[in-house]
Each structure stands twice: as structure tokens, then as C-alpha cells.
Design a protein around this motif. Structure first.
Motif, PDB file in Angstrom:
ATOM      1  N   LEU A 123       3.823   1.880  -4.130  1.00 35.89           N
ATOM      2  CA  LEU A 123       4.149   0.850  -3.158  1.00 35.89           C
ATOM      3  C   LEU A 123       3.464  -0.479  -3.510  1.00 35.89           C
ATOM      4  O   LEU A 123       4.054  -1.551  -3.305  1.00 35.89           O
ATOM      5  CB  LEU A 123       3.744   1.303  -1.754  1.00 35.89           C
ATOM      6  N   GLU A 126       5.659  -2.084  -6.125  1.00 32.91           N
ATOM      7  CA  GLU A 126       6.877  -2.650  -5.576  1.00 32.91           C
ATOM      8  C   GLU A 126       6.583  -3.912  -4.764  1.00 32.91           C
ATOM      9  O   GLU A 126       7.331  -4.907  -4.821  1.00 32.91           O
ATOM     10  CB  GLU A 126       7.603  -1.621  -4.700  1.00 32.91           C
ATOM     11  N   THR A 127       5.491  -3.894  -4.009  1.00 34.87           N
ATOM     12  CA  THR A 127       5.105  -5.071  -3.228  1.00 34.87           C
ATOM     13  C   THR A 127       4.785  -6.247  -4.142  1.00 34.87           C
ATOM     14  O   THR A 127       5.157  -7.395  -3.848  1.00 34.87           O
ATOM     15  CB  THR A 127       3.893  -4.742  -2.341  1.00 34.87           C
ATOM     16  N   SER A 128       4.127  -5.974  -5.252  1.00 30.29           N
ATOM     17  CA  SER A 128       3.814  -7.029  -6.224  1.00 30.29           C
ATOM     18  C   SER A 128       5.084  -7.674  -6.760  1.00 30.29           C
ATOM     19  O   SER A 128       5.185  -8.909  -6.876  1.00 30.29           O
ATOM     20  CB  SER A 128       2.986  -6.449  -7.371  1.00 30.29           C
ATOM     21  N   LEU A 131       6.633  -9.855  -4.029  1.00 33.22           N
ATOM     22  CA  LEU A 131       5.900 -11.114  -3.861  1.00 33.22           C
ATOM     23  C   LEU A 131       6.295 -12.121  -4.937  1.00 33.22           C
ATOM     24  O   LEU A 131       6.459 -13.312  -4.655  1.00 33.22           O
ATOM     25  CB  LEU A 131       4.387 -10.866  -3.905  1.00 33.22           C
ATOM     26  N   VAL A 238      -2.714  -6.722   2.028  1.00 33.01           N
ATOM     27  CA  VAL A 238      -2.440  -7.719   1.002  1.00 33.01           C
ATOM     28  C   VAL A 238      -2.948  -9.078   1.482  1.00 33.01           C
ATOM     29  O   VAL A 238      -2.647  -9.490   2.613  1.00 33.01           O
ATOM     30  CB  VAL A 238      -0.936  -7.821   0.702  1.00 33.01           C
ATOM     31  N   ALA A 246       0.135  -8.334   4.626  1.00 34.11           N
ATOM     32  CA  ALA A 246       0.793  -7.031   4.770  1.00 34.11           C
ATOM     33  C   ALA A 246      -0.226  -5.931   4.972  1.00 34.11           C
ATOM     34  O   ALA A 246      -1.403  -6.049   4.589  1.00 34.11           O
ATOM     35  CB  ALA A 246       1.654  -6.737   3.537  1.00 34.11           C
ATOM     36  N   ALA A 248      -0.324  -1.551   4.653  1.00 32.89           N
ATOM     37  CA  ALA A 248       0.417  -0.389   4.153  1.00 32.89           C
ATOM     38  C   ALA A 248      -0.370   0.898   4.372  1.00 32.89           C
ATOM     39  O   ALA A 248      -1.606   0.901   4.319  1.00 32.89           O
ATOM     40  CB  ALA A 248       0.722  -0.563   2.666  1.00 32.89           C
ATOM     41  N   ILE A 296       5.033   0.020   4.586  1.00 31.71           N
ATOM     42  CA  ILE A 296       4.316  -1.248   4.631  1.00 31.71           C
ATOM     43  C   ILE A 296       5.001  -2.213   5.596  1.00 31.71           C
ATOM     44  O   ILE A 296       6.223  -2.225   5.714  1.00 31.71           O
ATOM     45  CB  ILE A 296       4.211  -1.871   3.214  1.00 31.71           C
ATOM     46  N   LEU A 298       5.065  -6.353   6.437  1.00 36.14           N
ATOM     47  CA  LEU A 298       4.721  -7.645   5.849  1.00 36.14           C
ATOM     48  C   LEU A 298       5.173  -8.768   6.781  1.00 36.14           C
ATOM     49  O   LEU A 298       6.310  -8.778   7.244  1.00 36.14           O
ATOM     50  CB  LEU A 298       5.395  -7.777   4.477  1.00 36.14           C
TER      51      LEU A 298
END
Length: 324
Positions: A123, A126-128, A131, A238, A246, A248, A296, A298
Motif C-alpha cells: 500500500l 501504491e500511495t507513493s 502521490l 503520510v 493520509a 493507513a 488508507i 487520504l
């Protein structure tokens, strides 16, 4: 009567929001993550002591009932996961009573998504990527760093928050000029130090994924053992430029443990003179059928603040609560 009918954001901010929504939807479409919609009002509510739900009266089958505006779509989305939805996401309005300021409005927009069979590491990756997609105009290649909650404290305050006693936390607060009397609430002192000293320093060189929170802050996450053998919450947050974007979890799927947490929350709410909240029995019934997954939430408005170089939330939303 006020004649100020104008929004607090400009047209450029409206266009940036629309473009971000398009990018987010395209991002998840390419990954076969289904967009869903769940109710904004629910008969149950979050029990978290630090969150205040907004109540609303409505009639159901002729009977007036108190329901609550969602602080997050989490509970309903987990019921969908338990019913076999597969990977899902949602962009929606959420509400948290009396949260207003530079970074807050009691009504705000959240992106939330869940990935069955994803680890927190999956995760994070994927979040990176997301962003980088959403902030492409501002940053050319964001490469977030991973930092544990414990090490963030040790680096900035020379104290291990997982082991620190109440007195050590009080002494540390006084040492850095935070002279508030929070009684014997150990977590309150930890949060005071974090919000005033640790958080404002995070994510300026590169985004930070802050991991392994104290187990008392697990909320709806699992608890695990870290590399030092200490119990920690399996979650991350995050941060970019001192702003939390965010939150998670490696999602807890044990209904009995979650019920115990809800009951403990309500006991603490009662002790603090807060409203005891109705527990979501639908969620607890669904949990044994829910797949192992990570999820997560965000904050879209805060992400827009970063994308648009804005310092106040009102600069990226149309009408804050005081003029809504």
C-alpha cells in the motif's frame, strides 16, 4: 445579512480539484479498483474519543431517529469488502464536528481505498505512485522515506515514546516549553509532543511514511511486534511539509477484539463526559467475512493545498463552515 457570496478559493483551485479527481479515477481504473458509494448517514458512529460525530435527526419508517454523518466511509466500505466487492475506492464528503482552522474544516473531502491481499508495504508503494500522479506539476519524482513513530521521537526529543513513563513525557514537554497540565493522560502528553515538535518537522525533504505507532493508537489496525520486540500498531501516516495527508491500516478483521476496543472507547468517552456512541453491529457482523487487506484514507483538500502551494484549507474549498 451578509452580502459576501463569494467562495474562498479561486477558479484555478476549482479546476485543480476537477483535474485531480480525473487523475484519481483514471489511476484506479487502470488498476481495476472499483469506485463505490456508501451512505453518508448511519445509525452507528465512530467511538474514537478524539473524533466528534455530527448528529442528524431523520425519520425511518415514520420513527424519528438520531443518525450520524460519517467521519469516514470505513465501516460501510468494510461491509462491502465482506460481501465480496474486491478492491474498492471512494471519494466522498466526511464530517467531524467543530474542527476548524488553517488545516481543518468540519466538512471535508476524503479519498479512501481498500486492497485485499495488500501488505502495508504494498500500500505504501501504491500511495507513493498516486502521490506522484497527483502532484506531478509540483514535484518531478517523489520518493517517500519510511520512518517509525519511535525513531521520529528519538531523533527529535531523545525519548522512546513506547517505553517512556508519564513523568518522562511530562518532563520532556516542559523541557521544550510545553507547560500544559494534562493530568495523568499519558497519551495526551505523547500527542502534545508529537503535534508540536515531531509532526511540524516531517516531510520537507521528501514525503514521510510514518509507521509503527504505539499500540494504544491502533484504532482499527492490527497490533504487531517491531524489530526491537516492542508492540506497535500496524499502520502508517503520510506527511508532506509537516502536513498529515493520509492514514493507513493493516486492517483488523477480528470482530471480538474490535468490539473490545469500541467498548473501551465508550468507557473512556463516559469518563470524559462525552456522548457514548452506538456501536456499529453491522460492521462487527461483517468482519469475520472480510478478507485480509490494507486500507488508507487520504485528505483530498490537504493534497490540493500541497499541489497548489496553499497554506490554508479555505484556499482550496469553496465555502468553509462559517460561510456555508
Amino acid at each position: 445579512m451578509s452580502q459576501n457570496f463569494q467562495p474562498t478559493c479561486d477558479v484555478q483551485a476549482l479546476k485543480a480539484r476537477a483535474k485531480m479527481y480525473q487523475r484519481i479515477r483514471q489511476f484506479f481504473a487502470e488498476r481495476d479498483v472499483l469506485e463505490v458509494e456508501t451512505p453518508v448517514l448511519s445509525q452507528a458512529a465512530v467511538t474514537d474519543v478524539h473524533l466528534a460525530s455530527v448528529p442528524a435527526l431523520r425519520h425511518v419508517n415514520g420513527q424519528q431517529q438520531t443518525h450520524y454523518l460519517q467521519t469516514s466511509p470505513e465501516f460501510a466500505m468494510k461491509r462491502l469488502l465482506a460481501s465480496g466487492s474486491g478492491a474498492i475506492f471512494q471519494i466522498c464528503k466526511v464530517f467531524r464536528d467543530d474542527e476548524h482552522g488553517r488545516k481543518h474544516n468540519s466538512e471535508f473531502t476524503m479519498l479512501e481505498w481498500y486492497r485485499p491481499a495488500f501488505s502495508l508495504t504494498d500500500l505504501m508503494h501504491e500511495t507513493s505512485v498516486l502521490l506522484n500522479v497527483c502532484l506531478a506539476e509540483r514535484f518531478s519524482d517523489l520518493r517517500p522515506m519510511v520512518l517509525s513513530y519511535k525513531h521520529a521521537f528519538q531523533d527529535r526529543l531523545d525519548i522512546n515514546p513506547l517505553q517512556a513513563t508519564l513523568q518522562q513525557l511530562k518532563d520532556t514537554a516542559r523541557r521544550v516549553g510545553l507547560n500544559l497540565d494534562l493530568g495523568d493522560d499519558r497519551l495526551a502528553y505523547m500527542d502534545l509532543l508529537f503535534s508540536h515538535v515531531v509532526e511540524p518537522s516531517l516531510g520537507f525533504d521528501t514525503p514521510v511514511f510514518l509507521t509503527d505507532f504505539p499500540p494504544e493508537m491502533a484504532s482499527l489496525a492490527k497490533v504487531k511486534t517491531d524489530e526491537d520486540g516492542e508492540q506497535v500498531a500496524a499502520r502508517f501516516e503520510v506527511y508532506i511539509e509537516g502536513l498529515e495527508l493520509a492514514n493507513a491500516y493493516d486492517e483488523l478483521v477480528d470482530a471480538e477484539v474490535l468490539r473490545q476496543r469500541f467498548v473501551a472507547d465508550n468507557a473512556e468517552r463516559a469518563a470524559q463526559g462525552l456522548t457514548v456512541m452506538p456501536i456499529d453491529e453491522h460492521l462487527l457482523a461483517a468482519l469475520p467475512h472480510m478478507p485480509e487487506c490494507s486500507g488508507i484514507a487520504l485528505g483530498i483538500d490537504r493534497l490540493l493545498m500541497i499541489a497548489q502551494y496553499k497554506l490554508k484549507l479555505e484556499q482550496v474549498i469553496t465555502f468553509p463552515a462559517d460561510i456555508a
